[in-house]
Design an enzyme around this catalytic site. Structure first.
Site, PDB file in Angstrom:
ATOM      1  N   LYS A   1      16.792 -24.259   6.057  1.00 41.62           N
ATOM      2  CA  LYS A   1      16.978 -25.704   6.058  1.00 41.62           C
ATOM      3  C   LYS A   1      16.329 -26.326   4.820  1.00 41.62           C
ATOM      4  O   LYS A   1      15.397 -25.755   4.259  1.00 41.62           O
ATOM      5  CB  LYS A   1      16.294 -26.313   7.296  1.00 41.62           C
ATOM      6  CG  LYS A   1      16.978 -26.038   8.613  1.00 41.62           C
ATOM      7  CD  LYS A   1      16.226 -26.719   9.756  1.00 41.62           C
ATOM      8  CE  LYS A   1      16.881 -26.431  11.095  1.00 41.62           C
ATOM      9  NZ  LYS A   1      18.239 -27.000  11.227  1.00 41.62           N
TER      10      LYS A   1
ATOM     11  N   ARG B   1      22.366 -21.272  19.984  1.00 38.75           N
ATOM     12  CA  ARG B   1      23.456 -20.740  20.823  1.00 38.75           C
ATOM     13  C   ARG B   1      23.308 -19.239  21.051  1.00 38.75           C
ATOM     14  O   ARG B   1      23.755 -18.727  22.071  1.00 38.75           O
ATOM     15  CB  ARG B   1      24.804 -21.102  20.186  1.00 38.75           C
ATOM     16  CG  ARG B   1      24.999 -20.549  18.804  1.00 38.75           C
ATOM     17  CD  ARG B   1      25.959 -21.382  17.975  1.00 38.75           C
ATOM     18  NE  ARG B   1      25.400 -22.693  17.623  1.00 38.75           N
ATOM     19  CZ  ARG B   1      26.020 -23.578  16.855  1.00 38.75           C
ATOM     20  NH1 ARG B   1      27.213 -23.320  16.362  1.00 38.75           N
ATOM     21  NH2 ARG B   1      25.449 -24.740  16.588  1.00 38.75           N
TER      22      ARG B   1
HETATM   23  N1  BES Z   1      17.769 -27.107  15.856  1.00 37.71           N
HETATM   24  C1  BES Z   1      18.929 -27.397  15.104  1.00 37.71           C
HETATM   25  C2  BES Z   1      19.584 -28.712  15.515  1.00 37.71           C
HETATM   26  C3  BES Z   1      18.751 -29.951  15.308  1.00 37.71           C
HETATM   27  C4  BES Z   1      18.911 -30.710  14.161  1.00 37.71           C
HETATM   28  C5  BES Z   1      17.847 -30.371  16.267  1.00 37.71           C
HETATM   29  C6  BES Z   1      18.153 -31.851  13.981  1.00 37.71           C
HETATM   30  C7  BES Z   1      17.111 -31.517  16.079  1.00 37.71           C
HETATM   31  C8  BES Z   1      17.257 -32.257  14.938  1.00 37.71           C
HETATM   32  C9  BES Z   1      19.941 -26.281  15.255  1.00 37.71           C
HETATM   33  O1  BES Z   1      19.411 -25.018  15.420  1.00 37.71           O
HETATM   34  C10 BES Z   1      20.741 -26.262  13.995  1.00 37.71           C
HETATM   35  O2  BES Z   1      20.178 -25.935  12.988  1.00 37.71           O
HETATM   36  N2  BES Z   1      22.016 -26.613  14.085  1.00 37.71           N
HETATM   37  C11 BES Z   1      22.870 -26.633  12.970  1.00 37.71           C
HETATM   38  C12 BES Z   1      24.082 -25.769  13.260  1.00 37.71           C
HETATM   39  C13 BES Z   1      24.952 -25.514  12.095  1.00 37.71           C
HETATM   40  C14 BES Z   1      24.275 -24.557  11.129  1.00 37.71           C
HETATM   41  C15 BES Z   1      26.262 -24.944  12.559  1.00 37.71           C
HETATM   42  C16 BES Z   1      23.318 -28.068  12.720  1.00 37.71           C
HETATM   43  O3  BES Z   1      23.594 -28.776  13.669  1.00 37.71           O
HETATM   44  O4  BES Z   1      23.350 -28.473  11.562  1.00 37.71           O
HETATM   45 MN    MN Z   2      18.936 -24.082  13.565  1.00 36.44          MN
END
Ligand code: BES
Ligand code: MN
Ligand code: ZN
Length: 488
Positions: A265, A339
């Site tokens: 990230k 997931r």
């Molecule tokens: N934990 C994150 C989602 C999240 C984002 C929670 C902001 C709280 C605040 C999750 O694991 C994630 O990274 N999701 C990605 C998925 C994508 C890579 C398909 C997302 O939503 O960007």
């Molecule tokens: Mn994630």
């Protein structure tokens, strides 16, 4: 916060502060105002105190009352007063009292609607508003004043409602503690120990926290692949409560820190990813609260817990893994880790006999874009379960909005070389895609998925929660189980 109920007149309080609600275009509660010498009425007549919603004013009555001050809180129009307004008014009153230096508060229950419901909401609003996370402040904390005693007073017998609401609100606050704890403190192991400790406190609760060996035996390739990049051991936390009735599975995502892994990230705000265990925290604390209340349900609660880290032994984009139900997955984005661990968690709940399953997860950024922190996203293959959750949301104030599942989304989950891919090619319908992915692991059982990425953190639109950790889901799950019990 110590919460109690006293049947009788509010002015007989021994607390330093009395909170009193005032409806718009109405006077102060007459018996109370008369008993303390008419100060409240005078404050309203002068225009300083108003019944408009959330407006506050303070009286310092000299009459027959030992409290140092009375906080008047506007309740708005009587016709639109409900439990949510009671929660908000209670929180506003408590904050105002704290500002004035209160240590002990008595809330005079507004005389409107279902007394037990209003009493529960007032207790809840105050306990949630009183929450602080200051254990890492060694000194220089200028906001020292804390209300540590709350009394609800009413001429109706609502003691049980108050007591139960306090249990649920305290459980919510414990979930908020877990959310707030940084990842160097709240490791998967520490979360497991927290759950085990609950089993020590609550007789009817059984808890196991499986480590890597057992997780390998269970062939949980989802949980193992996310955990393999971290030096912290994963845990599979399993809680069982037998109160009779249906077998309900609750599954919560507990990524104690989500860096994204190799698909790392951006660094901005990454510190907030300590909250990526919010679903697990809610699942654990709701289970504990349901057990403490002795509600008639059999729970199997499953919380896969791990960090998501990049390293020389981390899972890499393109790697293919096998979930415990046998399905294979291409890990095409290591940041879509929730997931993967939920796949194993759901499979475990279902194979352990759950007849219906609910999962809670901070799963997608897209749900924040869609619904903000007002509603959690609800996805379900079952209309009845879905409406029951919607009703529990309305009653608890933890709102959900149902979003669709569709074969088109299912198509997006199909892998090129494995059964599934963990990320859709074009990042289309990211939240619905993720839900469709999860559905692959519930074996056709009635299931609901709550995407709480937006509601778990930063409900600044709810006065009783405010910024940061919300403990979202504890109150909704308890309400759901309670309502199901009443219906059957
Ligand atoms: N934990 C994150 C989602 C999240 C984002 C929670 C902001 C709280 C605040 C999750 O694991 C994630 O990274 N999701 C990605 C998925 C994508 C890579 C398909 C997302 O939503 O960007
Ligand atoms: Mn994630
Ligand atoms: Zn995550």
């Amino acid at each position: 916060m110590n919460v109690s109920f006293r049947k009788g007149a509010p002015q007989e309080t021994s607390a330093d502060t009395l909170c009193v609600g005032v409806f718009e275009d109405e006077g102060a509660p007459a018996a109370l105002d008369e008993a303390i010498g008419g100060d409240l009425g005078r404050l309203i007549d002068s225009g300083e105190a108003k019944g408009s919603f959330k407006k506050t004013a303070i009286a310092h009555p000299e009459g027959a009352i030992s409290a140092e001050r009375v906080v008047l809180v506007g309740l708005g129009k009587r016709a639109v007063f409900d439990a949510e307004r009671a929660r908000v008014a209670s929180a506003v009153g408590l904050s105002r009292a704290r500002e004035a230096g209160a240590r002990a508060v008595t809330w005079a229950l507004p005389d409107e609607g279902d007394a037990a419901r209003v009493a529960a909401a007032v207790a809840e609003g105050a306990v949630l508003a009183g929450y602080r996370f200051d254990r890492f402040k060694t000194s220089g904390n200028d906001d020292k004043s804390q209300v540590d005693r709350l009394e609800i007073s009413s001429d109706q017998d609502v003691g049980t409602a108050v007591e139960q609401a306090a249990i649920v609100a305290e459980a919510t606050n414990t979930a908020r503690d877990l959310q707030n704890l940084p990842s160097n403190e709240l490791t998967p192991t520490a979360l497991g120990e927290h759950a085990l400790q609950l089993a020590g406190e609550i007789d009817s609760l059984e808890v196991e926290a499986f480590g890597p060996d057992r997780i390998r035996e269970l062939e949980m390739g989802g949980l193992l692949s996310v955990a393999q990049g971290s030096d912290q051991e994963p845990r599979l936390i399993v809680m069982r409560y037998r109160g009779g009735g249906e077998q309900l599975g609750i599954v919560g995502k507990a990524v104690t820190f989500d860096t994204g892994g190799i698909s790392i990230k951006p660094s901005s705000k990454m510190e907030e990813m300590k909250m990526d265990m919010s679903g697990g925290a809610a699942a654990i604390e709701a289970t504990a609260a349901i057990a403490r209340l002795g509600l008639p349900v059999n729970l199997i609660t499953v919380v896969p817990a791990t960090e998501n880290m990049p390293s020389g032994h981390a899972v890499k984009p393109g790697d293919i893994i096998r979930i415990s139900n046998g399905k294979t997955v291409e890990v095409n984005n290591t940041d879509a880790e929730g997931r993967l661990i939920l796949a194993d968690g759901l499979s475990y709940a279902v194979s352990s006999g759950a007849e219906r399953v609910i999962d809670l997860a901070t799963l997608t950024g897209a749900i924040i874009t869609a619904l903000g922190s007002t509603y959690a996203g609800l996805f379900s293959n079952d209309d009845e379960l879905s409406s029951a959750i919607e009703r529990a949301g309305e009653a608890s104030g933890e709102l959900v909005w149902r979003l669709p599942l569709h074969p088109d989304y299912k198509d997006l989950t199909r892998g090129k070389v494995a059964d599934l891919t963990n990320v859709s090619d074009q990042r289309k319908a990211s939240s619905a895609y993720a839900a469709s992915f999860l559905e692959e692991f519930v074996d056709g059982k009635p299931w609901a998925h709550l995407d709480i990425a937006g509601t778990a953190w930063g409900q600044d639109n709810r006065d009783y929660v405010g910024k940061g950790a919300s403990g979202w889901g504890v109150r909704l799950l308890v309400e759901l189980v309670r309502a199901q019990a009443q219906a059957s």
